[in-house]
Scaffold this motif. Structure first.
Motif, PDB file in Angstrom:
ATOM      1  N   ILE A   2       0.850  -1.201   0.000  1.00  0.00           N
ATOM      2  CA  ILE A   2       0.000   0.000   0.000  1.00  0.00           C
ATOM      3  C   ILE A   2       0.880   1.243   0.000  1.00  0.00           C
ATOM      4  O   ILE A   2       1.940   1.256   0.629  1.00  0.00           O
ATOM      5  N   ALA A   3       0.438   2.285  -0.718  1.00  0.00           N
ATOM      6  CA  ALA A   3       1.065   3.595  -0.590  1.00  0.00           C
ATOM      7  C   ALA A   3      -0.053   4.612  -0.400  1.00  0.00           C
ATOM      8  O   ALA A   3      -1.186   4.395  -0.844  1.00  0.00           O
ATOM      9  N   ILE A   4       0.270   5.700   0.261  1.00  0.00           N
ATOM     10  CA  ILE A   4      -0.699   6.783   0.395  1.00  0.00           C
ATOM     11  C   ILE A   4      -0.534   7.682  -0.841  1.00  0.00           C
ATOM     12  O   ILE A   4       0.577   8.134  -1.137  1.00  0.00           O
ATOM     13  N   GLY A   5      -1.622   7.907  -1.571  1.00  0.00           N
ATOM     14  CA  GLY A   5      -1.581   8.772  -2.754  1.00  0.00           C
ATOM     15  C   GLY A   5      -2.324  10.054  -2.475  1.00  0.00           C
ATOM     16  O   GLY A   5      -3.483  10.020  -2.065  1.00  0.00           O
ATOM     17  N   ILE A   6      -1.650  11.176  -2.671  1.00  0.00           N
ATOM     18  CA  ILE A   6      -2.257  12.480  -2.345  1.00  0.00           C
ATOM     19  C   ILE A   6      -2.278  13.365  -3.591  1.00  0.00           C
ATOM     20  O   ILE A   6      -1.276  13.503  -4.291  1.00  0.00           O
ATOM     21  N   ASP A   7      -3.438  13.938  -3.850  1.00  0.00           N
ATOM     22  CA  ASP A   7      -3.635  14.782  -5.024  1.00  0.00           C
ATOM     23  C   ASP A   7      -3.922  16.203  -4.534  1.00  0.00           C
ATOM     24  O   ASP A   7      -4.974  16.465  -3.954  1.00  0.00           O
ATOM     25  N   ILE A   8      -2.981  17.086  -4.755  1.00  0.00           N
ATOM     26  CA  ILE A   8      -3.149  18.460  -4.269  1.00  0.00           C
ATOM     27  C   ILE A   8      -3.704  19.332  -5.392  1.00  0.00           C
ATOM     28  O   ILE A   8      -3.135  19.386  -6.485  1.00  0.00           O
ATOM     29  N   ASP A 299      -9.848   9.968  -9.799  1.00  0.00           N
ATOM     30  CA  ASP A 299      -8.993   9.097  -8.987  1.00  0.00           C
ATOM     31  C   ASP A 299      -7.566   8.984  -9.539  1.00  0.00           C
ATOM     32  O   ASP A 299      -6.667   8.515  -8.834  1.00  0.00           O
ATOM     33  N   SER A 300      -7.383   9.367 -10.816  1.00  0.00           N
ATOM     34  CA  SER A 300      -6.083   9.129 -11.449  1.00  0.00           C
ATOM     35  C   SER A 300      -4.939   9.782 -10.672  1.00  0.00           C
ATOM     36  O   SER A 300      -3.853   9.213 -10.563  1.00  0.00           O
ATOM     37  N   GLY A 301      -5.176  10.979 -10.123  1.00  0.00           N
ATOM     38  CA  GLY A 301      -4.133  11.686  -9.384  1.00  0.00           C
ATOM     39  C   GLY A 301      -3.690  10.928  -8.140  1.00  0.00           C
ATOM     40  O   GLY A 301      -2.491  10.745  -7.901  1.00  0.00           O
TER      41      GLY A 301
END
Lengths: 311, 311
Positions: A2-8, A299-301
Motif C-alpha cells: 500500500i502507498a498513500i496517494g495524495i492529489d493536491i 482518482d487518477s491523481g
C-alpha cells in the motif's frame, strides 16, 4: 503493498491509501485555505495523514507517501520550486512530511495522473503513452517504457506550453501561441464569447445563463447549434494539430485525454480521430496512435501518486 | 569491442569499424546509384562490408553491424518502411545483410547521429539530450537515460515535423507550418530569395553568384549586410521557438545542434541562447538547457550506428 496517494489541487487536497492492484481505500480530504502560510498547509496535511493511517487497519505494509502537486516540482529533491496555482515557492515538502516516518515522493499533478492511467487505467496495456489533460489549462504526462519521464529536475512534460501558432494568443506562461491558449477550456470559452457576441441568435446565450463552460458548448453542438458546431470544429483542429505534433515526436502507442473537456467522450474523440487521419504526417508506414479517454477520472491523481512506489 | 557503423545518405554510403571507445578505423564508401533496384544496392553494400572485414585485421571482436538510414525505419524488425530520399519501400535490410553472419541493427539516420553524439561527442556528459539536425530538412534524435528513444516501430523523433505556425508554410511532409519549413536550410534559403527580390542592393546578390546557401547568408550577416542580418534574426526566432517547445516537453540537460547550419557555430548559438533566455517559459525554477554544437560532425552517423551495439 500500500502507498498513500495524495492529489493536491488549487482549492482542496484529497488522498487515500491505494494498493498495488489499484484499489483505492477510504478517501480523506482537506481544503487549501487561500493566503495560508505554505508550511502550515503541509503541516496540517501531515497531521491529517497521521490520523488517517492510525485510524485505518491495513493488512498490507505502507511503503511510502506519494504526492501530485500542480506547478514546477523538483521531484528528485522533493521540493515544490514554484506553484502559480497555490502560490507556493521553494517548499520542501519531503522535509516537512519527514516526521511521519515514510519515504515521500512528489511529482507534478499531471505526471501523477498520467502514471495512474498508465498503471491502472486507459493506458495499462501500453508501453509508451502520453496523457494530455484538457482543463483550465493543458497539462501533460509522459510514460516511456511504463515509467514516468519527468525531465531534468522534474521540470519536463509541460505539453501545454508548446507553441502551435507563433505570435498567436497570449498564454498564461508568457509565451504566445501555446497549445494551452487554444486547447484548454479557457481557450474554448474565450472563443465562444467572441462567437456569441457576433451571433445573438445562438442557443449558447440561453444555455449559458448559469455559466458558460466547455460542457455547455459541446452540448449545444450535439444539439445542432451552428455556432457551437463551428466552435467545436475549430477546437478539434487546434487539439488535433497539437496531438499530431506529439505523435511525430514520441510516436507513442496511445494518448490518453483527460480533464473536463475529455468528458465530451466519443463525440470529441471521433472528430479528433477523423481530423488526425486526414491531416497526418506524410511519411508512410508510421503506426497509428490510439486516442483514448481517461478511465480513472478524478482518482487518477491519487492512484498515480501512490504508483510512484509501485514498479 | 568493435561494430561496423554504416551511414546511408541520399547519394553515398559510408561506413567504418568503430570501437567502443569511439575510435573510427579505416572508412569505406560506395555511391548510391539513382534508379538502382533497392535490393541490389544492399547486396552491393553487403559485398563491400564482407571485403572490408576480411581485408582488415582487427584485434577486437566484431559484435555486429549498425546502420543509420534516412526515412521511416522499422528498427525492431530491421526494415526500411519508406525512405523518400532513397525511394526505398518495405526493404528488409536485416534479412539481406544476414549472410554476413553478424547481428544487424538499423535506425533512422538522425537517431544514429544523436546516439553518436550522446556516447562520444558533445552530449557525452549528459543523461537526457536531444539532437536537432539543421540541414536540407530538420531531423531529430532523442536520448533518454543515455539510450535512444525511437517510439513505436521506430517511427518517433520526427522533431522537424511539428507545427510551430498553424496554417503556415507548406512542409514537404504534407502538413503546414512545420519547424522544418522554417528552420531548415531550405526554409532559410527560401526566405533569402524573397528578401533579395525586395532588396537589390544586398551583398547577397554578389556573394551568391556561385550558389545561395546557408553559409553565404550567415557570412553576409557577420560581414554586416543588413538584409542578411535580418534573415538571421528571423531564423533565430523560428529555431529558438522550436527549441523552447522541446525544452518544455523534455526539459533535457542539453540540446546538440548539427547539420550545415550548425556550422555557423558561436555566431548562431549565442543569438539562440539570448533569444531563449529572453522568451523562455514563464515557470520559475526550470533548469537551463545547454545549447551545444555537434562535435563529431560527419562521423556522428557512423559512430552512432556502431553504438547501437555499445551499452
Amino acid at each position: 503493498m500500500i502507498a498513500i496517494g495524495i492529489d493536491i489541487g488549487g482549492t482542496s487536497i484529497k488522498g487515500a491509501a491505494v494498493n498495488d492492484k489499484g484499489h483505492v481505500f477510504e478517501v480523506f480530504s482537506m481544503p487549501v485555505e487561500k493566503g495560508e502560510d505554505q508550511e502550515t498547509t503541509i503541516i496540517k496535511l501531515r497531521n491529517l495523514v497521521k490520523d488517517y493511517i492510525s485510524s485505518q487497519k491495513f493488512d498490507e505494509e505502507i511503503v511510502g507517501i506519494g504526492m501530485g502537486i500542480p506547478g514546477a516540482i523538483d521531484s528528485p529533491r522533493g521540493i515544490v520550486s514554484y506553484s502559480n496555482n497555490l502560490k507556493w515557492r521553494n517548499l520542501n515538502v519531503r522535509e516537512l512530511m519527514k516526521p511521519l516516518g515514510y519515504e515521500v515522493r512528489i511529482t507534478n499533478d499531471a505526471n501523477a495522473a498520467a502514471l495512474g492511467e498508465a498503471r491502472f487505467g486507459a493506458g495499462k496495456d501500453y508501453r509508451d503513452i502520453l496523457m494530455i489533460t484538457l482543463g483550465t489549462g493543458v497539462g501533460g504526462g509522459i510514460i516511456i517504457d511504463r515509467k514516468l519521464y519527468e525531465g531534468n529536475e522534474g521540470k519536463g512534460a509541460e505539453l501545454g506550453h508548446t507553441i502551435i501558432k507563433m505570435g498567436g494568443r497570449q498564454c498564461s506562461c508568457g509565451r504566445k501561441g501555446c497549445l494551452e491558449a487554444y486547447a484548454s477550456a479557457t481557450g474554448l470559452i474565450a472563443d465562444a464569447k467572441i462567437a456569441m457576441e457576433k451571433n445573438k441568435e445562438t442557443a449558447l446565450w440561453d444555455l449559458s445563463r448559469t455559466g458558460l463552460n466547455a460542457k455547455v458548448i459541446f452540448d449545444a453542438a450535439q444539439a445542432g447549434d451552428k455556432v457551437a458546431i463551428r466552435l467545436v470544429k475549430n477546437y478539434v483542429k487546434y487539439l488535433s494539430e497539437g496531438l499530431m505534433n506529439y505523435f511525430n515526436i514520441f510516436r507513442p502507442e496511445a494518448v490518453v485525454l483527460s480533464g473536463g473537456i475529455a468528458k465530451a467522450g466519443d463525440y470529441l474523440i471521433s472528430k479528433v480521430k477523423r481530423y488526425c487521419k486526414r491531416n497526418h504526417y506524410g511519411y508512410e508506414g508510421s503506426p497509428e496512435v490510439d486516442i483514448l479517454v481517461s478511465k480513472l477520472g478524478y482518482d487518477s491523481g491519487k492512484i498515480g501518486a501512490a504508483s510512484l512506489f509501485f514498479e
